[in-house]
Structures are given as C-alpha cells and as structure tokens.
Design a protein around this motif. Structure first.
Motif, PDB file in Angstrom:
ATOM      1  N   ASN A 232     -20.017 -41.378 -44.771  1.00  0.00           N
ATOM      2  CA  ASN A 232     -20.799 -40.133 -44.762  1.00  0.00           C
ATOM      3  C   ASN A 232     -19.904 -38.918 -44.925  1.00  0.00           C
ATOM      4  OD1 ASN A 232     -23.167 -41.543 -44.443  1.00  0.00           O
ATOM      5  ND2 ASN A 232     -23.261 -41.252 -42.231  1.00  0.00           N
ATOM      6  N   ARG A 233     -18.763 -38.912 -44.255  1.00  0.00           N
ATOM      7  CA  ARG A 233     -17.846 -37.768 -44.372  1.00  0.00           C
ATOM      8  C   ARG A 233     -17.359 -37.624 -45.817  1.00  0.00           C
ATOM      9  NH1 ARG A 233     -12.792 -35.604 -43.993  1.00  0.00           N
ATOM     10  NH2 ARG A 233     -12.544 -33.926 -42.470  1.00  0.00           N
ATOM     11  N   ALA A 234     -16.970 -38.744 -46.424  1.00  0.00           N
ATOM     12  CA  ALA A 234     -16.513 -38.716 -47.820  1.00  0.00           C
ATOM     13  C   ALA A 234     -17.633 -38.249 -48.750  1.00  0.00           C
ATOM     14  CB  ALA A 234     -16.009 -40.092 -48.235  1.00  0.00           C
ATOM     15  N   ALA A 235     -18.854 -38.718 -48.502  1.00  0.00           N
ATOM     16  CA  ALA A 235     -19.999 -38.307 -49.332  1.00  0.00           C
ATOM     17  C   ALA A 235     -20.273 -36.816 -49.171  1.00  0.00           C
ATOM     18  CB  ALA A 235     -21.235 -39.116 -48.958  1.00  0.00           C
ATOM     19  N   LEU A 236     -20.137 -36.294 -47.967  1.00  0.00           N
ATOM     20  CA  LEU A 236     -20.366 -34.861 -47.736  1.00  0.00           C
ATOM     21  C   LEU A 236     -19.312 -34.008 -48.452  1.00  0.00           C
ATOM     22  CD1 LEU A 236     -21.409 -35.058 -44.004  1.00  0.00           C
ATOM     23  CD2 LEU A 236     -22.789 -34.041 -45.848  1.00  0.00           C
ATOM     24  N   ILE A 237     -18.064 -34.434 -48.416  1.00  0.00           N
ATOM     25  CA  ILE A 237     -17.008 -33.680 -49.101  1.00  0.00           C
ATOM     26  C   ILE A 237     -17.237 -33.712 -50.609  1.00  0.00           C
ATOM     27  CG2 ILE A 237     -14.537 -33.647 -49.622  1.00  0.00           C
ATOM     28  CD1 ILE A 237     -14.077 -34.547 -46.695  1.00  0.00           C
ATOM     29  N   ALA A 238     -17.572 -34.880 -51.158  1.00  0.00           N
ATOM     30  CA  ALA A 238     -17.839 -34.978 -52.597  1.00  0.00           C
ATOM     31  C   ALA A 238     -19.044 -34.125 -52.984  1.00  0.00           C
ATOM     32  CB  ALA A 238     -18.072 -36.440 -52.985  1.00  0.00           C
ATOM     33  N   ALA A 239     -20.094 -34.161 -52.177  1.00  0.00           N
ATOM     34  CA  ALA A 239     -21.290 -33.359 -52.456  1.00  0.00           C
ATOM     35  C   ALA A 239     -20.976 -31.872 -52.361  1.00  0.00           C
ATOM     36  CB  ALA A 239     -22.410 -33.732 -51.486  1.00  0.00           C
ATOM     37  N   ALA A 240     -20.202 -31.488 -51.371  1.00  0.00           N
ATOM     38  CA  ALA A 240     -19.841 -30.070 -51.223  1.00  0.00           C
ATOM     39  C   ALA A 240     -19.061 -29.592 -52.439  1.00  0.00           C
ATOM     40  CB  ALA A 240     -19.031 -29.867 -49.944  1.00  0.00           C
ATOM     41  N   ARG A 241     -18.132 -30.419 -52.933  1.00  0.00           N
ATOM     42  CA  ARG A 241     -17.355 -30.030 -54.113  1.00  0.00           C
ATOM     43  C   ARG A 241     -18.288 -29.782 -55.302  1.00  0.00           C
ATOM     44  NH1 ARG A 241     -13.512 -33.472 -54.083  1.00  0.00           N
ATOM     45  NH2 ARG A 241     -11.864 -32.024 -53.616  1.00  0.00           N
ATOM     46  N   GLU A 242     -19.257 -30.678 -55.505  1.00  0.00           N
ATOM     47  CA  GLU A 242     -20.196 -30.543 -56.625  1.00  0.00           C
ATOM     48  C   GLU A 242     -21.083 -29.307 -56.458  1.00  0.00           C
ATOM     49  OE1 GLU A 242     -22.433 -34.165 -56.877  1.00  0.00           O
ATOM     50  OE2 GLU A 242     -20.616 -35.389 -57.078  1.00  0.00           O
ATOM     51  N   ILE A 243     -21.619 -29.127 -55.263  1.00  0.00           N
ATOM     52  CA  ILE A 243     -22.516 -27.993 -55.006  1.00  0.00           C
ATOM     53  C   ILE A 243     -21.752 -26.681 -55.109  1.00  0.00           C
ATOM     54  CG2 ILE A 243     -23.952 -26.880 -53.241  1.00  0.00           C
ATOM     55  CD1 ILE A 243     -25.367 -29.288 -54.383  1.00  0.00           C
ATOM     56  N   TYR A 244     -20.539 -26.636 -54.540  1.00  0.00           N
ATOM     57  CA  TYR A 244     -19.730 -25.411 -54.623  1.00  0.00           C
ATOM     58  C   TYR A 244     -19.411 -25.078 -56.073  1.00  0.00           C
ATOM     59  CZ  TYR A 244     -18.737 -25.705 -49.557  1.00  0.00           C
ATOM     60  OH  TYR A 244     -18.806 -25.748 -48.192  1.00  0.00           O
ATOM     61  N   ALA A 245     -19.117 -26.105 -56.893  1.00  0.00           N
ATOM     62  CA  ALA A 245     -18.798 -25.851 -58.303  1.00  0.00           C
ATOM     63  C   ALA A 245     -19.998 -25.248 -59.027  1.00  0.00           C
ATOM     64  CB  ALA A 245     -18.354 -27.141 -58.985  1.00  0.00           C
ATOM     65  N   ALA A 246     -21.195 -25.701 -58.677  1.00  0.00           N
ATOM     66  CA  ALA A 246     -22.401 -25.219 -59.354  1.00  0.00           C
ATOM     67  C   ALA A 246     -22.924 -23.909 -58.770  1.00  0.00           C
ATOM     68  CB  ALA A 246     -23.498 -26.277 -59.273  1.00  0.00           C
ATOM     69  N   ASP A 247     -22.910 -23.786 -57.435  1.00  0.00           N
ATOM     70  CA  ASP A 247     -23.593 -22.669 -56.779  1.00  0.00           C
ATOM     71  C   ASP A 247     -22.693 -21.764 -55.956  1.00  0.00           C
ATOM     72  OD1 ASP A 247     -25.979 -23.735 -57.801  1.00  0.00           O
ATOM     73  OD2 ASP A 247     -26.193 -25.054 -56.056  1.00  0.00           O
ATOM     74  N   GLY A 248     -21.401 -22.053 -55.885  1.00  0.00           N
ATOM     75  CA  GLY A 248     -20.487 -21.231 -55.113  1.00  0.00           C
ATOM     76  C   GLY A 248     -20.407 -21.667 -53.663  1.00  0.00           C
TER      77      GLY A 248
ATOM     78  N   LEU B 298     -16.321 -27.328 -43.335  1.00  0.00           N
ATOM     79  CA  LEU B 298     -16.616 -28.122 -44.529  1.00  0.00           C
ATOM     80  C   LEU B 298     -15.780 -27.625 -45.709  1.00  0.00           C
ATOM     81  CD1 LEU B 298     -18.156 -30.299 -46.068  1.00  0.00           C
ATOM     82  CD2 LEU B 298     -20.057 -28.686 -46.299  1.00  0.00           C
ATOM     83  N   ALA B 299     -15.722 -26.315 -45.900  1.00  0.00           N
ATOM     84  CA  ALA B 299     -14.919 -25.754 -46.993  1.00  0.00           C
ATOM     85  C   ALA B 299     -13.451 -26.131 -46.831  1.00  0.00           C
ATOM     86  CB  ALA B 299     -15.081 -24.242 -47.046  1.00  0.00           C
ATOM     87  N   THR B 300     -12.952 -26.080 -45.599  1.00  0.00           N
ATOM     88  CA  THR B 300     -11.555 -26.444 -45.352  1.00  0.00           C
ATOM     89  C   THR B 300     -11.320 -27.920 -45.668  1.00  0.00           C
ATOM     90  OG1 THR B 300     -11.287 -24.710 -43.703  1.00  0.00           O
ATOM     91  CG2 THR B 300      -9.737 -26.551 -43.592  1.00  0.00           C
ATOM     92  N   ALA B 301     -12.286 -28.779 -45.364  1.00  0.00           N
ATOM     93  CA  ALA B 301     -12.147 -30.212 -45.671  1.00  0.00           C
ATOM     94  C   ALA B 301     -12.073 -30.443 -47.176  1.00  0.00           C
ATOM     95  CB  ALA B 301     -13.304 -31.003 -45.064  1.00  0.00           C
ATOM     96  N   VAL B 302     -12.877 -29.717 -47.940  1.00  0.00           N
ATOM     97  CA  VAL B 302     -12.833 -29.829 -49.403  1.00  0.00           C
ATOM     98  C   VAL B 302     -11.473 -29.357 -49.910  1.00  0.00           C
ATOM     99  CG1 VAL B 302     -13.819 -28.993 -51.579  1.00  0.00           C
ATOM    100  CG2 VAL B 302     -15.326 -29.638 -49.693  1.00  0.00           C
ATOM    101  N   LEU B 303     -11.020 -28.205 -49.400  1.00  0.00           N
ATOM    102  CA  LEU B 303      -9.721 -27.670 -49.822  1.00  0.00           C
ATOM    103  C   LEU B 303      -8.581 -28.608 -49.438  1.00  0.00           C
ATOM    104  CD1 LEU B 303     -10.219 -23.909 -48.941  1.00  0.00           C
ATOM    105  CD2 LEU B 303     -10.111 -24.930 -51.225  1.00  0.00           C
ATOM    106  N   GLU B 304      -8.664 -29.180 -48.257  1.00  0.00           N
ATOM    107  CA  GLU B 304      -7.635 -30.122 -47.803  1.00  0.00           C
ATOM    108  C   GLU B 304      -7.531 -31.294 -48.780  1.00  0.00           C
ATOM    109  OE1 GLU B 304      -4.741 -32.167 -45.957  1.00  0.00           O
ATOM    110  OE2 GLU B 304      -5.391 -30.218 -45.188  1.00  0.00           O
ATOM    111  N   GLU B 305      -8.667 -31.796 -49.244  1.00  0.00           N
ATOM    112  CA  GLU B 305      -8.637 -32.903 -50.199  1.00  0.00           C
ATOM    113  C   GLU B 305      -8.040 -32.449 -51.536  1.00  0.00           C
ATOM    114  OE1 GLU B 305     -11.908 -35.417 -52.478  1.00  0.00           O
ATOM    115  OE2 GLU B 305     -11.892 -35.795 -50.311  1.00  0.00           O
ATOM    116  N   ASN B 306      -8.375 -31.247 -51.977  1.00  0.00           N
ATOM    117  CA  ASN B 306      -7.789 -30.709 -53.212  1.00  0.00           C
ATOM    118  C   ASN B 306      -6.268 -30.653 -53.100  1.00  0.00           C
ATOM    119  OD1 ASN B 306     -10.433 -30.271 -54.052  1.00  0.00           O
ATOM    120  ND2 ASN B 306     -10.327 -28.063 -53.899  1.00  0.00           N
TER     121      ASN B 306
END
Length: 195
Positions: free
Chosen positions: A22-38, A67-75
């Motif tokens: 679930n955590r991995a799915a949330l990070i992947a989804a956040a990356r996609e949503i952020y790319a499309a909608d900010g 959540l944003a920090t988790a996405v950035l951490e993965e980047n």
C-alpha cells in the motif's frame, strides 16, 4: 457454512505485506497525480489511484508534506543509485535527474533549494535531499568541468528546471534537454533508474 472473506469477494488481510504494498502504491500514485495536477492535488485522488481508502493513506502519511517528502525521497534515492552504479558518468546521472524533473514539480522545487544556508522555504529534510542530489552529481563531475565552481552545478540544475514547462512529458523533456544543450552539458538517456 460461513463464507470466508475470500469467498465473499474481499481480499484476505496480508498484514505487513499489504502495508508495504500500500505504501509503494501510494507513492507511485502520488507521483502520477502530482505530475498531472501539481503538488496540491486532492489526497483523495491519490488514495483512489492507489486503490486504497483515505484511512490507509493517512496511516502511512499523516499529512500532505509527509507524502510529498516520501515521493522526493524515492526520486533522490534513484539519483543516488545511478550515481553509485559502476561505470556511471555525469551524463548518466543527469539523465535520471532530467527524468525526475520532467515528472515531478515537487522535485523541481527541491532542486531550487539554497543549500548554502539562506532561507529557502524548504524544511531541513528537503535541504538534506537537495544536498544528496548535489553530492551524487559532484561525484561524477570531471576535474575542470565548466560547472565545477562552488555554486555553478546546482545553479545550472535550477536554471534548467525553469525550462521544464509544457502540457506533456515529451514536451517538458524536449525543453529540458534543449536547456542542457544551451549550457553545453551532455545528458544521457532520460529515464528512471533501473528502466
């Protein structure tokens, strides 16, 4: 006979495995949503994209910034993985950085961090992430390179990130590569680490 949860169409509880998934799915989804909608996109949209409830989202990420920090951490982790791969060059690391620039407005903001210490509006954690990206790039910066001066490397990255505009990822990538070319910097294949 009582139906078991799997008989009634519900998934069985996988316990810790489900939490990791679930955590991995949330990070992947956040990356996609952020790319499309900010980065201010509704958290409910991220939960839906990940296929989990908002309660699950909040169990993993109590607020928007975690959540944003988790996405950035993965980047940043991908940039570091590329930088530590044997045979990697600066152009290879820049290819991964460029991919993340074209995919993530939050990553762009991170790379505008002033790691020299003046206020930038970023948290200490974000400044640490920005410094990790700089270390990964500097690791492969040849002696005497045009971006070798103290602040030139990250200033160039910030300047290039300003060119990351356009309605599609392809347009953003084309403009970003053009900006690197104007600076006389060669960039390797634009892709995430491991692709």
């Amino acid at each position: 006979m009582q139906p078991t949860p799997s008989d009634s169409g519900r998934r069985a509880n996988d316990g810790p495995k489900a939490a990791v998934r679930n955590r991995a799915a949330l990070i992947a989804a956040a990356r996609e949503i952020y790319a499309a909608d900010g980065p201010n996109a509704p958290l409910s949209a991220i939960a839906r994209r990940a296929g989990v409830s908002q309660g699950v989202l909040y169990r993993h990420f109590p607020d928007r910034s975690t959540l944003a920090t988790a996405v950035l951490e993965e980047n940043v982790r991908q940039v570091e993985q590329m930088a530590t791969t044997e045979g990697t060059t600066l152009r290879d690391v820049l290819g991964v950085v460029t991919w993340h620039l074209t995919e993530s407005a939050a990553f762009i903001g991170l790379l505008h961090a002033d790691t020299a210490g003046s206020p930038s509006g970023l948290s200490t954690a974000d400044l640490d992430l920005a410094e990790r990206v700089e270390r990964s790039l500097r690791r492969h910066l040849p002696v005497g390179h045009q971006l070798g001066a103290a602040d030139d490397l990250m200033l160039a990255v910030a300047m290039v990130s300003g060119a990351v505009t356009g309605p599609t990822r392809e347009t953003r990538e084309r403009r970003t590569l053009a900006a690197w070319r104007l600076l006389g910097v060669e960039v390797g294949p634009v892709r995430p680490f491991g692709a």
